[in-house]
Design an enzyme around this catalytic site. Structure first.
Site, short mmCIF file in Angstrom:
data_model
loop_
_atom_site.label_atom_id
_atom_site.label_comp_id
_atom_site.label_asym_id
_atom_site.label_seq_id
_atom_site.Cartn_x
_atom_site.Cartn_y
_atom_site.Cartn_z
N PRO A 1 62.61 55.11 31.05
CG PRO A 1 61.09 53.65 32.06
CD PRO A 1 61.72 53.98 30.73
NE ARG A 2 65.00 59.86 37.14
CZ ARG A 2 64.79 60.64 38.19
NH1 ARG A 2 64.93 60.14 39.41
NH2 ARG A 2 64.44 61.90 38.04
#
Length: 667
Positions: free
Chosen positions: A337-338
């Site tokens: 994830p970011r």
């Protein structure tokens, strides 16, 4: 005092939305013609909502500060839109999309809203295909999918690197049909400057015609805010320079609670900052992480040589490269994830391994993908023993077909060919998961006032997964709000037109005019941008990717001082009754200077690390975010009482009945 009532329906999560729609109050078609709805913002959420509400028969007034709805910032979205159709046959389902979204948000979102989002996601794709959105297709002509961070399936529908633009054109076409029919009255180049409440209900707005400067009154039976996020509180962000928080902040000051402002996303794949005079940052789509491998030099001396321009990345041997995401997170690799990818990049750069002159960049390398695709294409075309040049030629052709416009954009900005030299990327402010608090109906704490898309807090928790922004915007606009707003408006079928010649409109219009006149008449010495940049530096340095108590307290104090200086010394040239962009900016920055303080206050209050909110005091032994589910498994909804420092915290406790609350791991 308003109490929080999320209005989540009873029953099993998979049945909540269906059973709720079965029992919801409706407005019959003849009565819809007599009900007015104002929609502020015409991006994906606002555009789809305006088009659908008008199609249903309501009379809609839509407002955009741009010269056309098709210039809304949704146009900048690149990589794709999620939907759980399982076209790739890799095990996707509504439940898996629901699970990935809650987990990706680090267990800080409302389960019922997220499941509904997953449930309607497939309808969005059908709707957009019917509108003619040119999604990418595979060799057989079926819709293609790719993967994004935080998931183990391919569920992202895309149109090269222009997905937001193509989806917005679909919504824009639907809007134009209703404009032509007279069901939507379109107000381009208009900015909402305040909300008008009558008997506690949202009944209209005060807007400014940005061309003439004229102040206008507009009434309606309900108002919908769809104005996007507040990332420009950092000054430098991937948002359009006009993106702002004024509509959301103005309704907050009139009674709408603001939730989780500290949950802000730093996107890991942006073109690095180049200097002190830059005005915005450019996003490189997360979809590039499907095929690009992220690395920095493994040796500090190589990193220093690159920073000094003495060494090129192509001269570093494979064994001397640190593919740090693949090393630290083997299960997800480059598709973590970011928030995880951003912090990992920051850690490497802080340790001295950054790769541009500022030391704030890492490489995104497509060499391996080009060779992989090239060898595959050679087999497909029956080429035996292809040369290295032929493999590269064939591989670059596939990369160009998938990401060509993104590579072209990068080359125009950086003046390097990313097919031959690895891209340089660095994290930048991108999306805001926090926003106006809404219930299951998407209504705020002010009756008749709704908030949809990125402007609300509801679906992404502490971190949004890639390709979920477009999904939420269109879900809210096409498939959720058109149902739920009828439940409220069913009580207004006998109300009639809302008059604008009332004391409530008089008072709010006077507030708006007084504020504008102050800016024009103030004899200050500094421009609006001077104060915005100062705020942005404080936000990035002390309320950015990593936060701690000392810096947050300093940030609150410094923001208060900047705000005080702003109201004394801001200078706005020009006049009121003309096109005046400095005047527009002044109002927006004034709101950012209040929102920034609440942002820092919220971050100080939340003594845990979760998603995009990373407190240095709360980390695991291996440096990952450490949540505190016992004390902080809630939505922080702030009530305005006069100053950001005096905001009152209300807590919506989060319940996890369908997903086990556990430590998030991508290893």
């Amino acid at each position: 005092m308003t109490t929080l009532n999320s209005r989540v329906p009873e029953g099993p999560i998979k049945d909540k939305w269906t059973l709720y729609k079965d029992k919801i109050n409706l407005v019959n078609p003849a009565n819809k013609r007599n009900i007015d709805i104002i929609v502020i913002g015409t991006g994906l959420a606002g555009g789809s909502a305006a088009a659908t509400l008008a199609e249903l028969g309501y009379s809609v007034k839509a407002f955009a500060y741009q010269d056309s709805p098709r210039r809304a910032h949704s146009i900048a979205a690149q990589g794709g839109i999620n939907a759980s159709k399982n076209y790739m046959g890799d095990g996707d389902s509504n439940y898996r999309l629901f699970y990935d979204t809650v987990k990706g948000g680090d267990y800080r979102s409302r389960e019922a809203n997220v499941y509904r989002l997953a449930e309607v996601s497939g309808n969005i794709i059908d709707q957009c295909v019917a509108q003619g959105v040119p999604f990418a297709r595979d060799y057989g002509g079926l819709l293609d999918n790719r993967s994004f961070g935080g998931v183990l399936v391919s569920r992202t529908f895309y149109a090269k690197g222009q997905t937001g633009q193509q989806l917005l054109l679909g919504a824009y076409a639907a809007m134009n049909r209703q404009i032509a029919r007279g069901k939507i009255e379109m107000f381009n180049r208009h900015e909402m400057l305040d909300i008008v409440k009558i008997d506690g209900k949202a009944r209209g707005i005060i807007a400014r015609d940005l061309i003439s400067g004229k102040i206008e009154r507009h009434s309606a039976h309900a108002v919908v805010i769809a104005t996007g996020g507040y990332g420009n509180v950092y000054y430098l962000s991937t948002n359009a320079m006009g993106s702002n928080a004024t509509a959301a902040w103005k309704i907050h000051k009139k009674g709408a609670y603001f939730a989780n402002p500290c949950f802000t996303q730093i996107h890991p794949t942006c073109i690095p900052r180049s200097g002190d005079y830059q005005s915005k940052l450019t996003l490189m789509s997360e979809s590039l992480r499907n095929d690009g491998r992220i690395w920095v030099p493994a040796k500090i001396e190589d990193a220093k040589a690159i920073q000094q321009g003495k060494l090129k990345p192509t001269e570093i041997a494979e064994e001397d490269r640190d593919y740090y995401l693949e090393r630290r997170y083997p299960a997800f690799g480059n598709l973590v994830p970011r928030d995880v990818a951003s912090r990992a990049a920051k850690e490497r750069c802080d340790a001295g391994y950054g790769v541009n002159a500022t030391g704030e960049a890492v490489y995104l390398d497509f060499k391996a993908a080009i060779h992989r695709y090239g060898r595959e294409q050679a087999k497909i075309h029956g080429i035996s023993n292809p040369s290295e040049e032929k493999i590269i030629e064939l591989g670059e052709g596939i990369i160009e077909a998938k990401y060509g416009n993104l590579f072209q954009m990068y080359e125009k900005i950086i003046d390097e060919n990313p097919y031959k030299t690895p891209m340089m990327i660095y994290p930048a402010t991108h999306y805001t998961m926090g926003g106006v608090w809404v219930d299951y109906n998407l209504m705020t704490t002010v009756p008749g006032l709704y908030c949809i898309g990125e402007a609300n807090f509801s679906d992404h928790g502490a971190n949004r997964l890639g390709a979920s922004a477009l999904m939420q915007g269109l879900a809210d606009g096409y498939f959720v709000l058109p149902y739920t707003i009828g439940d409220y408006l069913s009580d207004d079928i006998r109300t009639g037109k809302i008059a604008t010649d009332t004391k409530e409109f008089d008072e709010v219009e006077k507030e708006v005019k007084d504020r504008l006149e102050f800016f024009i008449n103030n004899k200050g010495t500094h421009s609006v941008d001077y104060f915005h940049k100062k705020l942005g530096l404080v936000m990035w340095n002390k309320v950015g990717m990593a936060r701690n108590e000392k810096h947050l307290k300093e940030a609150i104090q410094e923001i208060q001082e900047i705000r005080e200086d702003f109201w004394k010394n801001v200078k706005v040239p020009g006049s009121l009754n003309e096109f005046n962009q400095e005047l527009e900016k002044a109002g927006r920055v004034a709101d950012f200077l209040e929102l920034g303080e609440l942002f820092a206050k919220d971050a100080l209050e939340r003594e845990e690390s979760c998603g995009g909110h990373f407190r240095e005091e709360h980390v695991t032994e291996d440096g990952e975010a450490k949540r505190d589910d016992k004390n902080y498994a809630y939505v922080a909804a702030w009530e305005y009482t006069g100053k950001p420092s005096e905001a009152i915290l209300h807590k919506e406790q989060l319940e996890f009945k369908d997903i086990e609350l556990k430590t998030r791991s991508y290893k």
